[in-house]
Scaffold this active site. Structure first.
Site, PDB file in Angstrom:
ATOM      1  N   THR A  95       0.865  -1.178   0.000  1.00 34.77           N
ATOM      2  CA  THR A  95       0.000   0.000   0.000  1.00 34.77           C
ATOM      3  C   THR A  95       0.901   1.228   0.000  1.00 34.77           C
ATOM      4  O   THR A  95       1.380   1.652   1.048  1.00 34.77           O
ATOM      5  CB  THR A  95      -0.911   0.002   1.232  1.00 34.77           C
ATOM      6  N   LYS A 171      -7.057   1.222  -3.883  1.00 28.72           N
ATOM      7  CA  LYS A 171      -6.698   0.602  -2.603  1.00 28.72           C
ATOM      8  C   LYS A 171      -6.833   1.627  -1.468  1.00 28.72           C
ATOM      9  O   LYS A 171      -7.409   1.353  -0.415  1.00 28.72           O
ATOM     10  CB  LYS A 171      -5.255   0.077  -2.672  1.00 28.72           C
ATOM     11  N   LYS A 240     -33.207  16.365   8.448  1.00 24.22           N
ATOM     12  CA  LYS A 240     -34.003  16.285   9.677  1.00 24.22           C
ATOM     13  C   LYS A 240     -33.431  15.243  10.638  1.00 24.22           C
ATOM     14  O   LYS A 240     -33.226  15.511  11.828  1.00 24.22           O
ATOM     15  CB  LYS A 240     -35.454  15.911   9.332  1.00 24.22           C
TER      16      LYS A 240
END
Lengths: 298, 298, 298, 298
Positions: A95, A171, A240
């Site tokens: 990564t 990723k 709301k």
């Protein structure tokens, strides 16, 4: 196939092991050599350097902790760039940043080598069980070349086109979704706990209603298709409800910054005339902020 | 059982219909009378007012749009408070504020009536298919009394203790989780689209990897148990990854306010010595912000 | 003039005292009677109730802690609404909600009475020194009627039109500016302290360069005029600088959520083609979010 | 003194001109040579490269747009590093990253050269009028050596110790304060405009009450001294007021993300027992988030 594997941590070790089990000839490298022992016993050659692991290999995987570690094994005197043959392929599963992925694409290209970015989703247990989900991006023929290897380490594969860094963007986006959901859960547990609800009870509800339901999927579909009309649940009702969340949280003295953020976005939607669209139109506002398109244009 | 039902919108109509199908005697009320017609044809009595719908009923449901609408049918000359018999039970399924739920608890109590808060998860299609998930909170005997009715409108029921407003807190927290995930998806789609990835491709990946996986569930478990050690994935790696997300998003010019928020929380965690805990410790920080406990104490 | 004054706390006491010093006939009321003693000694009549304080008065001030306290003295059997004569004027100086200000406008109107909203900027010391800055909004003739009184308690007066609640919006906006600057300072001191800079040094720099300079004023002018071109300092340079702030803060492990927020807004500006406008165009983005106008239209 | 000056943009030109006017011998360099013409007419030598500008100079200033531009003139074959003599001093006035400032410190140190970081506050008009405020950090003797030069370009000087990058942290923090105030003003103008108040009126109020008042200074003092007790204005009242801001903004449909952020921090303060401290304790929370100290410890 002759395969090199660099980085034998929690993730790399089981991935390499699965490649070996699939019958590939393996050369492995890890900075601290003792982690290579199990693979040696499975018949892998233990290399002395990244370059050595790449010697004669058709494909070399790398699976490391971060940008710094990847730079460490690719560049330098005994790095992958030096050892990888012309036409041989580096499959990067770490990564890492989009920027480094682009730099690797260029560096391997200049060296007459090939590069595929192939990060994975899944924890070490999933790696062991061959249950990773693999992303892959790079030149078509390169992805095809390593496809059998990617299939040998995971349960599924998504190909993301020819630009390697696209796989890194995806990723990282996936990890962002997990972190966001964790933050949302953290705030929700804080509110419910402080309101006297047992964490175990809220957890069990989350498991029954949300965790594996098609709810999140439906919103992903609406955003992917930019299909915000007709509304299943109107954005003004979303406003709301989040207001009521913040009202309850205010009374219980529970700060919920993510709820504040979502409230502000819903409020912007209503202020700008999107109150009757589906509350998934949060996606339209995010796209507009990025300069992708004006809300209301779809 | 003799049952009243007030509010025959998208959600109320199918719920009332399922109660009728389960064999209960039904009196229904809706402000615009024509919406009551289908139920009249199924054998329900059409009442002239909320009070009239409550006449002789053991249990009266209300399912309305918001606080104002609920106040409108409960209070006033022909309201539920006037019509409901002593000991009879009001089951409120609307998504209303915690404050109104507490006010209703008190008002019904003073009138010698009973009150159960029973909001539901699910859209109109789920209501039709009897696939709602029902929350219920109120005095034990009251919840038991209406249990067969609640089971007649949904696929599952979670009882949340004796304080009715707890069910409202949980319902609102659930909607908050959906809105948060939608915001996260909106930002992720903006980043991936602007990075050249087809929305359809990212959607399909989300479906394969995240939507119905146990991923989110695992983080919910860790937070519910406040079990942040040992780390499956360290908070400092979470920080690293979200930084890379923001770096990629910055380069692509995609604002991601939720990613910024999560980054700041991870950074706080690291700054305060929690970098080696699991990244689910976002939950510990949220709890601490609420004054629930100091991080590090668990 | 015959004047009533309700609420003799830190702020009310010196204000009433200044009115007395200016020669007005005073009747005062405070829940705990001992706080009225100093004013009794200055010749004020001590009333038994808000209604009693209003008896025969042309103008009655109220200066209380919050909405609840104001409701307590205005409504009820011995409240201001009961005691105030037809045509007499209630001047409300408390920091209250816009909603309550509107409710008071209506209630006094129905009772044939007059209402001016007149919140003040300044702390107790400023009240004592007659250095408050007073806002006033209400019917022209009402504001003129109490003008000498408002001038007797402060150093300046800004009239904000005929709708009383406008003064409350402006008072709240002013407090928001202070709180925002305090948050910004808090984050800046955290970053500089953790970077090894003595707080005293950063404080002294803030005093020299920012605190009383025309810097903030210039940006207020640009936003008020929506004059974002030509750029004095380009928005894309603002983005660059805030990125550097976050980079330094990240390296020093200092979360700066306000810097993140501003960065995301600058990034949105650049992504949407406003990079060459003045960085004050944060104001254009805020206006657009509120549905006021599209950026680029000015 | 023999002085070099690199970068003759909006800021650099008037700074160089002021150095010349103070009697220093000047060699100047700018990428596009025509910008050097006015200085040539004032008697400066126009250099062919950064190295050439540094030839024989005791001190060389650089004033450029960003990190990239500074790297461009310092490193490389004809860069400052090459041309600057042993013991000669580089004064860097550009707004650059902390990281680059540290890299320059190291690079000049290795080359036997000296480095002072001296960014400035002020726009081009202030540079022309010799009204800049100059920060300086570096070895004591180096700062003393260039002090007359720094005094020749500005109205004031703050010395920030011996680590050059400290001046960059402070410069960036100052720009962060401006950007934060601009965001706050943007949101406040959006709220007041949409509430019907003329921007010109709110501007004039800001000028009268805030812009040059000691208000912000007082909060900076409280934070610098970490003096949050006794409270001048309690944090719980700050929470009340920001809640009223958000209530008014919600009713007017004006998103105010900075107000949301501040509200969440006040709410955290109250939830954690700091409600009776001064509302400047936002600074204590920011410090704690950075791991500096626990709130309540001071």
């Amino acid at each position: 196939m002759k395969v090199g594997f660099i980085g034998l941590g929690n993730m790399g070790q089981p991935m390499a092991s699965n490649l070996r089990a699939a019958g590939h000839e393996l050369a492995v490298y890890n900075r601290s050599r003792e982690k290579a022992e199990p693979l040696r016993q499975q018949g892998a050659r233990v290399a002395d350097s990244p370059a050595d692991a790449a010697r004669g290999a058709e494909v070399v995987f790398s699976m490391l902790a971060d940008d710094g570690a990847v730079e460490g094994v690719v560049f330098g005197d005994t790095g992958l760039l030096v050892g990888l043959g012309r036409g041989a392929l580096h499959v990067s599963s770490s990564t890492i940043s989009v920027a480094l992925s682009e730099r690797l694409t260029e560096a391997h290209g200049k060296a007459g080598q090939r590069y595929v970015s192939a990060p994975v989703f899944g924890r070490p247990e999933a790696a062991q069980a061959k249950q990773l989900w693999v992303l892959a991006a790079g030149a078509k023929e390169d992805v095809e070349r390593c496809r059998p290897l990617l299939e040998a380490v995971g349960r599924g594969l998504t190909v993301l086109g020819e630009r390697p860094s696209a796989a890194n963007v995806v990723k990282l986006s996936g990890n962002f979704l997990i972190a966001s959901m964790t933050e949302a859960l953290g705030e929700a547990f804080a509110l419910t706990r402080k309101s006297g609800i047992e964490p175990q009870v809220f957890l069990s509800l989350f498991q029954s209603v949300f965790a594996r339901s098609p709810i999140f999927e439906r919103y992903a579909e609406l955003i992917a298709r930019e299909q915000y009309e007709p509304a299943g649940f109107k954005l003004r009702l979303g406003l709301k409800d989040v207001r009521l969340v913040l009202e309850a949280a205010g009374a219980a003295e529970v700060p919920m910054p993510l709820a504040s953020l979502v409230r502000d976005h819903f409020l912007e939607g209503v202020a700008r005339g999107m109150g009757d669209k589906d509350w998934a139109a949060l996606g339209a506002l995010a796209a507009e902020r990025a300069g992708l398109d004006e809300p209301g244009s779809k």
